[in-house]
Design a protein around this motif. Structure first.
Motif, PDB file in Angstrom:
ATOM      1  N   HIS A  46      84.770   3.159  -1.921  1.00  0.00           N
ATOM      2  CA  HIS A  46      83.442   3.788  -2.055  1.00  0.00           C
ATOM      3  C   HIS A  46      82.336   2.782  -2.372  1.00  0.00           C
ATOM      4  O   HIS A  46      81.355   3.121  -3.034  1.00  0.00           O
ATOM      5  N   CYS A  47      82.490   1.551  -1.910  1.00  0.00           N
ATOM      6  CA  CYS A  47      81.500   0.518  -2.257  1.00  0.00           C
ATOM      7  C   CYS A  47      80.177   0.697  -1.524  1.00  0.00           C
ATOM      8  O   CYS A  47      79.130   0.261  -1.999  1.00  0.00           O
ATOM      9  N   GLY A  48      80.215   1.312  -0.345  1.00  0.00           N
ATOM     10  CA  GLY A  48      78.982   1.561   0.397  1.00  0.00           C
ATOM     11  C   GLY A  48      78.505   0.408   1.265  1.00  0.00           C
ATOM     12  O   GLY A  48      77.428   0.505   1.871  1.00  0.00           O
ATOM     13  N   PHE A  49      79.285  -0.660   1.378  1.00  0.00           N
ATOM     14  CA  PHE A  49      78.857  -1.781   2.232  1.00  0.00           C
ATOM     15  C   PHE A  49      78.707  -1.360   3.708  1.00  0.00           C
ATOM     16  O   PHE A  49      77.985  -1.986   4.463  1.00  0.00           O
ATOM     17  N   SER A  60      77.523   9.374   6.701  1.00  0.00           N
ATOM     18  CA  SER A  60      77.916   7.965   6.542  1.00  0.00           C
ATOM     19  C   SER A  60      79.440   7.876   6.645  1.00  0.00           C
ATOM     20  O   SER A  60      80.140   8.882   6.477  1.00  0.00           O
ATOM     21  N   PRO A  61      79.983   6.678   6.872  1.00  0.00           N
ATOM     22  CA  PRO A  61      81.442   6.537   6.910  1.00  0.00           C
ATOM     23  C   PRO A  61      82.067   6.946   5.583  1.00  0.00           C
ATOM     24  O   PRO A  61      83.061   7.677   5.556  1.00  0.00           O
ATOM     25  N   ARG A  62      81.454   6.497   4.483  1.00  0.00           N
ATOM     26  CA  ARG A  62      82.011   6.813   3.169  1.00  0.00           C
ATOM     27  C   ARG A  62      82.038   8.330   2.955  1.00  0.00           C
ATOM     28  O   ARG A  62      83.033   8.898   2.486  1.00  0.00           O
ATOM     29  N   GLY A  63      80.946   8.995   3.328  1.00  0.00           N
ATOM     30  CA  GLY A  63      80.871  10.452   3.159  1.00  0.00           C
ATOM     31  C   GLY A  63      81.911  11.158   4.014  1.00  0.00           C
ATOM     32  O   GLY A  63      82.536  12.136   3.584  1.00  0.00           O
ATOM     33  N   ARG A  64      82.087  10.669   5.231  1.00  0.00           N
ATOM     34  CA  ARG A  64      83.071  11.325   6.113  1.00  0.00           C
ATOM     35  C   ARG A  64      84.493  11.127   5.589  1.00  0.00           C
ATOM     36  O   ARG A  64      85.316  12.039   5.635  1.00  0.00           O
ATOM     37  N   ILE A  65      84.756   9.943   5.077  1.00  0.00           N
ATOM     38  CA  ILE A  65      86.098   9.687   4.529  1.00  0.00           C
ATOM     39  C   ILE A  65      86.340  10.597   3.319  1.00  0.00           C
ATOM     40  O   ILE A  65      87.417  11.169   3.141  1.00  0.00           O
ATOM     41  N   TYR A  66      85.327  10.774   2.506  1.00  0.00           N
ATOM     42  CA  TYR A  66      85.456  11.620   1.324  1.00  0.00           C
ATOM     43  C   TYR A  66      85.709  13.076   1.737  1.00  0.00           C
ATOM     44  O   TYR A  66      86.535  13.778   1.160  1.00  0.00           O
ATOM     45  N   GLN A 113      90.571   1.451   7.795  1.00  0.00           N
ATOM     46  CA  GLN A 113      90.742   1.724   9.234  1.00  0.00           C
ATOM     47  C   GLN A 113      90.096   3.066   9.572  1.00  0.00           C
ATOM     48  O   GLN A 113      90.782   4.047   9.869  1.00  0.00           O
ATOM     49  N   TYR A 114      88.775   3.064   9.528  1.00  0.00           N
ATOM     50  CA  TYR A 114      88.051   4.301   9.824  1.00  0.00           C
ATOM     51  C   TYR A 114      88.352   4.770  11.249  1.00  0.00           C
ATOM     52  O   TYR A 114      88.354   5.968  11.521  1.00  0.00           O
ATOM     53  N   ASP A 115      88.604   3.818  12.165  1.00  0.00           N
ATOM     54  CA  ASP A 115      88.897   4.199  13.553  1.00  0.00           C
ATOM     55  C   ASP A 115      90.097   5.141  13.604  1.00  0.00           C
ATOM     56  O   ASP A 115      90.071   6.186  14.245  1.00  0.00           O
ATOM     57  N   ARG A 116      91.155   4.804  12.877  1.00  0.00           N
ATOM     58  CA  ARG A 116      92.348   5.654  12.903  1.00  0.00           C
ATOM     59  C   ARG A 116      92.080   6.985  12.205  1.00  0.00           C
ATOM     60  O   ARG A 116      92.616   8.022  12.588  1.00  0.00           O
ATOM     61  N   LEU A 117      91.233   6.940  11.184  1.00  0.00           N
ATOM     62  CA  LEU A 117      90.934   8.179  10.458  1.00  0.00           C
ATOM     63  C   LEU A 117      90.163   9.162  11.340  1.00  0.00           C
ATOM     64  O   LEU A 117      90.551  10.323  11.484  1.00  0.00           O
TER      65      LEU A 117
END
Ligand code: SF4
Ligand code: SF4
Length: 466
Positions: free
Chosen positions: A34-37, A54-60, A98-102
């Motif tokens: 969750h660093c937000g970089f 955002s990527p972080r939001g989607r992962i959450y 690995q956001y791509d796989r997620l």
């Protein structure tokens, strides 16, 4: 960014909203600290400033849905649908998430468990009944040529009628390329032999075999036997790119085999979460190329290349195809990767021009191929290649994203065009037909937009690339 297209849950799925077939992996989710970089790299966060885009939001959100603390509802689907799949966040993440796989595991979940509205289904159905079929695309190209040549397009623009079309149909119309009819009807030759006049010397046997149209006994001097994936949109709307690819590879001493029977590689389906369709197309393509026994499978479409390299994962559950898919994927190279591997043997003529280089996301971020296109273009004397500002930012094309999500795609397209113009180039190069169409459209066709291989081809032939 808002909930764009609505819909409802299809059936009561698992309590968390994802079903049990490959939900996003909790281990991969837990890699995110969750660093937000990644946030400044993400186009949808840049446009909206919203955490859920955002990527972080989607992962959450994936985590909450996995754990049953949130539902796969309209807001969640919109946030996942808004993601371009550009994978700029993968490049930006210092923790190697690995956001791509997620996201690739979420998209099929949506297709299985979310009932899209009737109009949304109809539009997506139109796209997937057209784009993966070159024959249908050829008919569309002929109709498009008639539409443009007879002045119907100009007349409709003058009357303002086009402005009354729904946004998605307007986007489809606006992206329509101006394709010469003879180009749309041309086909890549099935077999092209390594050329003997550009630094390669062929054996007498090879010449005899070539003259007889024989195949199977390769010339001893062919540097590689290359299987070529011709692409669906590419072979119809950008036949000149495929022709340039064949000329460059044969000039560099490769035999090229481009089977006419090859179908769509499944990339569009895979990127849209149509998992079964993508797997079926992958099996067909493996069946087509496997008997050819080629050394390398080359592709000049970044979006297709990223899926071809993932065939092992796509068919991991298929005991008959798993290993064959991995073997196929191991042979896949973007054309720039192959050319960078081969020391140039065909002499290059100077091209005195300044090129803006737009890196296609599916090449740079999804495949990590960044240096090879630069190295290959660097072999051309007098050619100046400049990076454009915000180079990592997607142009908004992203497969069929610019048709399905025309609003954000248009903002990104305009932004990309402004950044291109700021470098004052003579032309733009990019290795993906979707980016070519998107950038051309937003540059109002003021600058030539080419595939890098067309510049190499022109340099070898000693002609102007545009
Ligand atoms: S995806 Fe990577 S960069 Fe983004 S918040 Fe998570 S750990 Fe940080
Ligand atoms: S893939 Fe692109 S749009 Fe999607 S979260 Fe990552 S950076 Fe954002």
């Amino acid at each position: 960014m808002t909930t764009p297209h609505g819909g409802t849950p299809r059936t009561p799925a698992s309590p968390g909203g994802f079903d049990a077939h490959h939900p996003p992996s909790p281990e991969l989710i837990s890699d995110c600290v969750h660093c937000g970089f990644c946030l400044p790299a993400c186009p949808t966060y840049t446009l909206s400033g919203e955490e859920m885009n955002s990527p972080r939001g989607r992962i959450y959100q994936m985590q909450l849905i996995n754990e049953g603390d949130a539902a796969l509802d309209a807001a969640a689907v919109a946030s996942f649908d808004n993601c371009l799949g550009c994978m700029a966040c993968v490049t930006a993440c210092p923790s190697g998430v690995q956001y791509d796989r997620l996201i690739e595991s979420v998209r099929p979940q949506i297709e299985r468990n979310w009932a899209r509205t009737r109009s949304d289904r109809a539009f997506r159905g139109l796209i997937f009944r057209l784009f993966p079929y070159p024959r249908r695309l050829r008919v569309a190209a002929v109709l498009g040529a008639v539409y443009q040549r007879l002045g119907i397009r100009r007349a409709l623009h003058r009357t303002g009628l086009l402005r009354r079309l729904p946004a998605r149909l307007r986007a489809l119309e606006a992206l329509m390329p101006d394709v010469p009819l003879r180009s749309a009807l041309r086909r890549t030759p099935e077999r092209s032999r390594a050329r003997a006049d550009t630094g390669r010397t062929r054996t007498a046997h090879a010449e005899t075999a070539s003259a007889a149209g024989e195949r199977g006994t390769e010339p001893a001097t062919a540097r590689r036997t290359v299987g070529m994936v011709t692409g669906c949109v590419q072979q119809v709307f950008f036949a000149q790119v495929n022709e340039a690819t064949v000329r460059v590879l044969t000039a560099e001493g490769c035999d090229v085999v481009a089977p006419a029977a090859q179908g769509c590689c499944g990339a569009l389906s895979e990127h849209a979460g149509r998992e079964e369709e993508a797997a079926r197309r992958a099996r067909q393509l493996i069946d087509t190329f496997e008997p050819l026994g080629v050394d390398v499978i080359v592709v000049n479409v970044a979006g297709c290349g990223s899926t071809l390299k993932e065939y092992g994962r796509l068919l991991a559950d298929d005991p008959e195809y798993r290993e064959r898919a991995e073997a196929f994927a191991a042979k896949v190279r973007d054309v720039s990767e192959l050319l960078a591997e081969l020391t140039p043997s065909a002499p290059r003529h100077p091209v005195a021009a300044r090129l803006a280089h737009h890196e296609a996301c599916h090449l740079a971020h999804a495949q990590g191929v960044r240096e090879q296109p630069r190295a290959v273009l660097g072999s051309v004397p007098e050619l100046e290649v400049v990076d454009i500002p915000e180079a990592d930012m997607c142009c908004g094309s992203a497969g069929v994203y610019n048709l399905i999500q025309p609003g954000p795609a248009e903002e990104l397209g305009r932004r990309k065009a402004d950044n291109v113009r700021s470098t004052a180039p003579d032309a733009v190069v990019t290795a993906n037909p979707g980016c070519l169409l998107q950038i051309s459209r937003h540059l109002d066709k003021q600058l030539p937009v080419l595939h890098p291989v067309q510049v190499i081809d022109a340099s070898i032939r000693g002609v102007r690339p545009w």
